[in-house]
Design a protein around this motif. Structure first.
Motif, mmCIF file in Angstrom:
data_model
loop_
_atom_site.group_PDB
_atom_site.id
_atom_site.type_symbol
_atom_site.label_atom_id
_atom_site.label_comp_id
_atom_site.label_asym_id
_atom_site.label_seq_id
_atom_site.Cartn_x
_atom_site.Cartn_y
_atom_site.Cartn_z
ATOM 1 N N SER A 137 0.819 -1.213 0.000
ATOM 2 C CA SER A 137 0.000 0.000 0.000
ATOM 3 C C SER A 137 0.849 1.257 0.000
ATOM 4 O O SER A 137 0.410 2.307 -0.481
ATOM 5 C CB SER A 137 -0.941 -0.005 1.213
ATOM 6 N N GLN A 138 2.073 1.173 0.532
ATOM 7 C CA GLN A 138 2.948 2.344 0.559
ATOM 8 C C GLN A 138 3.524 2.642 -0.823
ATOM 9 O O GLN A 138 3.519 3.787 -1.265
ATOM 10 C CB GLN A 138 4.075 2.120 1.565
ATOM 11 N N VAL A 139 4.043 1.631 -1.513
ATOM 12 C CA VAL A 139 4.718 1.850 -2.789
ATOM 13 C C VAL A 139 3.728 1.888 -3.945
ATOM 14 O O VAL A 139 3.804 2.766 -4.810
ATOM 15 C CB VAL A 139 5.782 0.757 -3.014
ATOM 16 N N PHE A 140 2.788 0.955 -3.984
ATOM 17 C CA PHE A 140 1.787 0.904 -5.049
ATOM 18 C C PHE A 140 0.444 1.329 -4.458
ATOM 19 O O PHE A 140 -0.431 0.492 -4.193
ATOM 20 C CB PHE A 140 1.698 -0.500 -5.651
ATOM 21 N N GLY A 141 0.278 2.619 -4.253
ATOM 22 C CA GLY A 141 -0.911 3.116 -3.567
ATOM 23 C C GLY A 141 -2.202 2.865 -4.308
ATOM 24 O O GLY A 141 -3.234 2.609 -3.702
ATOM 25 N N GLY A 142 -2.198 2.910 -5.634
ATOM 26 C CA GLY A 142 -3.435 2.742 -6.386
ATOM 27 C C GLY A 142 -3.745 1.326 -6.780
ATOM 28 O O GLY A 142 -4.740 1.079 -7.468
ATOM 29 N N SER A 143 -2.937 0.364 -6.374
ATOM 30 C CA SER A 143 -3.152 -1.029 -6.747
ATOM 31 C C SER A 143 -4.006 -1.751 -5.715
ATOM 32 O O SER A 143 -4.307 -1.218 -4.648
ATOM 33 C CB SER A 143 -1.803 -1.741 -6.909
ATOM 34 N N GLN A 144 -4.369 -2.994 -6.028
ATOM 35 C CA GLN A 144 -5.140 -3.843 -5.129
ATOM 36 C C GLN A 144 -4.245 -4.951 -4.592
ATOM 37 O O GLN A 144 -3.384 -5.470 -5.303
ATOM 38 C CB GLN A 144 -6.349 -4.444 -5.855
ATOM 39 N N HIS A 145 -4.475 -5.340 -3.342
ATOM 40 C CA HIS A 145 -3.622 -6.319 -2.675
ATOM 41 C C HIS A 145 -4.487 -7.439 -2.109
ATOM 42 O O HIS A 145 -5.318 -7.214 -1.228
ATOM 43 C CB HIS A 145 -2.821 -5.642 -1.551
ATOM 44 N N ALA A 146 -4.294 -8.634 -2.628
ATOM 45 C CA ALA A 146 -5.027 -9.814 -2.158
ATOM 46 C C ALA A 146 -4.120 -10.657 -1.270
ATOM 47 O O ALA A 146 -2.910 -10.724 -1.492
ATOM 48 C CB ALA A 146 -5.526 -10.642 -3.339
ATOM 49 N N PHE A 147 -4.731 -11.302 -0.267
ATOM 50 C CA PHE A 147 -3.991 -12.164 0.644
ATOM 51 C C PHE A 147 -4.124 -13.622 0.193
ATOM 52 O O PHE A 147 -5.158 -14.027 -0.335
ATOM 53 C CB PHE A 147 -4.501 -12.030 2.071
ATOM 54 N N CYS A 148 -3.060 -14.380 0.438
ATOM 55 C CA CYS A 148 -3.053 -15.794 0.086
ATOM 56 C C CYS A 148 -4.078 -16.551 0.940
ATOM 57 O O CYS A 148 -4.029 -16.505 2.173
ATOM 58 C CB CYS A 148 -1.660 -16.372 0.284
ATOM 59 N N LEU A 149 -4.988 -17.230 0.276
ATOM 60 C CA LEU A 149 -6.038 -17.939 0.996
ATOM 61 C C LEU A 149 -5.471 -19.107 1.787
ATOM 62 O O LEU A 149 -5.990 -19.455 2.855
ATOM 63 C CB LEU A 149 -7.102 -18.426 0.002
ATOM 64 N N HIS A 150 -4.404 -19.724 1.299
ATOM 65 C CA HIS A 150 -3.823 -20.881 1.994
ATOM 66 C C HIS A 150 -3.319 -20.484 3.383
ATOM 67 O O HIS A 150 -3.551 -21.210 4.358
ATOM 68 C CB HIS A 150 -2.689 -21.470 1.163
ATOM 69 N N HIS A 151 -2.634 -19.344 3.483
ATOM 70 C CA HIS A 151 -2.119 -18.915 4.777
ATOM 71 C C HIS A 151 -3.257 -18.629 5.759
ATOM 72 O O HIS A 151 -3.196 -19.010 6.936
ATOM 73 C CB HIS A 151 -1.258 -17.663 4.603
ATOM 74 N N ILE A 152 -4.286 -17.947 5.282
ATOM 75 C CA ILE A 152 -5.423 -17.642 6.160
ATOM 76 C C ILE A 152 -6.148 -18.917 6.554
ATOM 77 O O ILE A 152 -6.583 -19.077 7.700
ATOM 78 C CB ILE A 152 -6.377 -16.662 5.462
#
Length: 819
Positions: free
Chosen positions: A524-539
């Motif tokens: 979120s700091q470097v690519f402010g306008g992008s979207q960030h998804a979390f790995c479902l396996h870890h969750i």
């Protein structure tokens, strides 16, 4: 219930949070005032009331509260909807505790028996204080930013071929990357706050159940959900890292790069907790340890290698000491690997450290008692490893970066050494990889760490994409000293520069990562306008670990895991809420845990980016066998082995696609056939030339002009859904005309159209030879040289002859004379 829908907000300010023995957060100190809150009140009005009662300016203060029955996660009130939701959650209790926390100073003090330390906090609590050594070299000149991120200032206009020289100013924590003579990036500490994700304007529904509190954040049937900010600050460095070591071992499901990494972290954990352990099994594929205290302590841990991910995973753990240990006050015992690592860090600060000073330093700072001979041997090993690291940093790596840019024009390599000669970071992106990603890959990048089997001295970070056939395609690599927020920001900064230098727009990108080790804040700091998804396996692994703590049977736990998976793959809010409600009928705590895990980052129903049906980091596992174990000891050989492997992959896939037929790649053709089979039993009604109504189990609307379906599968995957296929069959149009360009064979060919050229003189350099800039370590000499004494009265030495041939110069055993 409160009269008139009024909730009494008990506002608290001036205190601090501590973590209790169960991991819950407790607020102590400060002052408190009561303010009435209604659902119709705006956030600005509420802030005005709070400002009046406390007589403070709250422009730089964030408002936070706890969900009912959850004192572990703070929820931020950042808009009017958050305030309304807070009232809805707590209206049955008629009151809520609201905490005023300054954005400039956030800290949590840990309880002596707790095991949870919030990232970014300085844990003091009841830890035993140790006096600082007189010989300790201070690191107070290092300033660690208190904010979640760093501001980016850069100019990329008219950037020519980049140079491989990067300078760092450790005093001010400013990193400047010289890119030829035309461009530069600068990282300066500044405050930043994460922006909540704004969801699509659509109605949210949840089955109403009057018998329970509306604790779900998706209860509102009219207004869209705005993701609440849950603060996650990057970790900060401490002068004494032992205060964080007692939380290194999390529990069942925790992964490590290899068995060496697990043993190293286990040693730190035991030192931080203050107990000793002994091995029951100590093999390369499995390790079992137990507490070494007399009397049969119950603490026990078992870890083994995972067959799926090839990582070392904790399988069983009994985290309770019946011997009274684990409180941080017991005996500490260090391993040789840990001792060498700590001595190496101290020799970086002061190369003239003597063994007796190191013995004293280890005891005062870490509570570890080591003998003089142990420290002396550890110092000898540390000096050798330091010399090899310095030799590679100042001789081999600059040479390799220069030769890489000469033989592969358009490639980018950055080398960033520290001012104290310690290797820090190396960024490499081959021109063929950048060209392939920009020309034929989807705007989707996977961020992960590649586990190394033979070394823990540095970490290998990777950014990878997927080609038109869903095969992994590497984009960039980064070798860093450790995986943390700072190293991820540096990696992403170089990656952003490499993409923007090739005129690639990064605002529409989607990133998929674990969201751990500072990645959430770094992206979120470097690519402010992008979207960030979390790995479902870890969750999912974390969720399974939580379920094992409950009283449910294996069948019930598997059912809740299946509902969790359906919630992640749900395309609509209704389907997501139905899956969460199914879990809530079994356990409201499990449902609340899922809601608190930021579903806006992992559920298709809420996530705003496009993952093209990729939910986990399984594609990155392909890099596990790309690096031979014997080459992991040298950074140059490791990076060059990656170059060789990528060169082979590009050539083999370029040849394989020459025999493909059809507009789509084979993997996508298989997915198309599955959708065609599902579309056979559906009824299609025409509304206009481009809008159609499709009837099956439910009614969906397909819009051919916008390439949309109300089921949202078409928009999320890039391939037409079964409802769109039914429309194509009705009107006689081709399915392939409505597929994304990223799935076509033409895109696949563009991805592998680049070439990685070899470095011809790699064999001419001896990577085991000494560097010219730094002499090898000299052996220890005595103060007074030994005098060679001679005795003039001594008779001459007797000449001995071979007993077999009677000749001089050898004996019977080595005689080769023919008799």
């Amino acid at each position: 219930m409160a009269d008139g829908g009024v909730v009494v907000a008990i506002c608290q300010y001036g205190g601090e949070f501590i973590s209790g023995p169960n991991g819950n957060l407790i607020y102590k100190g400060g002052e408190a005032h009561a303010v009435d809150v209604t659902r119709e009140m705006s956030l600005e009005s509420f802030k005005d009331e709070v400002s009046k009662v406390f007589h403070v300016d709250i422009s730089d203060i964030s408002l936070k509260y706890f969900l009912p029955n959850n004192n572990k996660t703070l929820i931020t009130v950042s808009c009017d909807r958050d305030l309304q939701r807070m009232v809805d959650f707590t209206i049955s209790a008629a009151q809520v505790d609201v905490f005023l926390i300054s954005r400039e100073n956030r800290s949590i003090v840990t309880h002596s028996g707790g095991s949870i330390i919030k990232p970014g906090s300085i844990a003091g609590g009841d830890k035993r204080k140790r006096t600082a050594s007189k010989n300790k070299v201070s690191k107070s000149n290092k300033k660690i930013p208190n904010a979640p991120g760093n501001a980016l200032q850069g100019s990329t206009n008219n950037v020519q071929q980049p140079s491989s020289v990067v300078t760092e100013n450790e005093d001010n924590r400013i990193v400047q990357m010289e890119c030829g003579n035309h461009g530069a990036f600068t990282i300066t500490p500044c405050g930043a706050s994460s922006t909540p994700s704004i969801l699509d304007q659509q109605k949210l529904a949840l089955v109403d159940n009057p018998s329970r509190e509306p604790v779900s954040i998706f209860d509102d049937p009219v207004n869209p959900y705005f993701g609440s900010e849950i603060t996650a600050e990057p970790p900060q460095e401490l002068d004494n890292p032992i205060v964080l070591w007692d939380d290194i071992i999390k529990g069942v499901g925790q992964e490590f790069d290899n068995v060496k990494d697990f043993r190293a972290q286990l040693c730190k954990y035991a030192i931080g907790k203050g107990f000793t352990y002994r091995f029951i099994k100590n093999e390369t594929t499995r390790v079992t340890v137990k507490c070494a205290a007399e009397g049969g302590c119950t603490w026990r841990l078992h870890a083994s290698e995972s067959s799926r991910s090839k990582k070392f995973v904790i399988k069983k753990m009994t985290d309770e000491h019946t011997c009274g240990g684990g409180s941080g006050e017991g005996q500490r015992r260090a391993t040789r690997q840990w001792l060498t690592t700590i001595i190496k860090e101290k020799l970086h600060d002061n190369p003239m450290f003597k063994p007796k000073d190191l013995v004293k330093e280890l005891y005062e700072q870490y509570g570890v008692t080591a003998s003089y001979s142990q420290v002396w041997r550890g110092k000898e090993v540390a000096q050798k490893e330091l010399y090899h690291a310095i030799r590679e940093t100042y001789s081999h790596l600059p040479w390799y970066c220069e030769r890489l840019l000469e033989t592969n024009p358009g490639s980018i390599s950055f080398l960033s050494p520290m001012v104290d000669t310690k290797f820090r970071r190396l960024f490499v992106a081959f021109h063929a990889s950048l060209h392939g990603f920009l020309s034929g890959c989807r705007p989707l990048l996977f961020l992960d760490k590649v586990p190394l089997k033979a070394t823990n001295e540095y970490k290998l970070l990777v950014a990878a994409a997927v080609d038109a056939d869903d095969a992994v395609f590497p984009v960039a690599f980064n070798v860093v000293e450790d995986e943390n927020y700072d190293s991820w920001v540096w990696f992403l900064m170089q990656l952003k520069y490499a993409l923007e230098n090739n005129n690639y727009h990064c605002n529409a990108m989607t990133f998929l990562s674990s969201g751990q080790k500072g990645l959430d804040a770094a992206v979120s700091q470097v690519f402010g306008g992008s979207q960030h998804a979390f790995c479902l396996h870890h969750i999912m692994e974390e969720f399974k670990g939580e379920l094992k703590k409950g009283p449910w049977s294996q069948q019930i736990r598997e059912g809740m895991v299946e509902d969790f998976t359906r919630a992640a793959q749900a395309c609509s809010i209704e389907d997501f809420n139905a899956s969460i409600e199914s879990i809530r009928n079994i356990s409201s705590e499990a449902a609340d845990w899922i809601i608190a895990s930021k579903p806006e980052h992992w559920s298709d129903a809420i996530f705003r980016g496009c993952r093209y049906d990729h939910f986990s980091l399984n594609t990155v596992d392909a890099f596990d066998n790309w690096i031979p174990t014997k080459k992991e000891g040298s950074i140059v050989l490791m990076i060059d082995s990656l170059r060789t492997k990528i060169m082979e992959v590009i050539e083999s896939r370029r040849e394989a696609c020459k025999v493909w037929a059809g507009p789509l790649t084979p993997t996508m053709e298989y997915k198309v056939e599955e959708e065609m089979l599902k579309a056979g039993k559906m009824t299609v009604l025409c509304s206009s030339d481009t809008v159609f109504e499709v009837r099956g189990n439910r009614i969906f609307v397909v819009n051919l002009a916008n390439w949309e379906c109300t089921c949202r599968r078409w928009q999320l995957s890039g391939l037409p859904c079964m409802h769109a296929v039914a429309v194509f069959n009705r009107i006689g149009r081709s399915f392939y005309d409505y597929c994304s360009k990223f799935f076509r064979i033409e895109s696949y060919q563009l991805t592998y159209s680049g070439t990685i050229f070899p470095i011809p003189d790699m064999d001419s350099v001896d990577f085991s030879a000494g560097a010219n800039l730094i002499p090898p370590p000299k052996p220890r000499t005595s103060d007074k040289p030994r005098r060679k004494r001679s005795n003039p009265n001594k008779s001459s030495t007797v000449i001995r002859l071979c007993s077999r041939c009677k000749q001089e110069g050898h004996n019977k055993a080595t005689c080769e004379a023919l008799l």
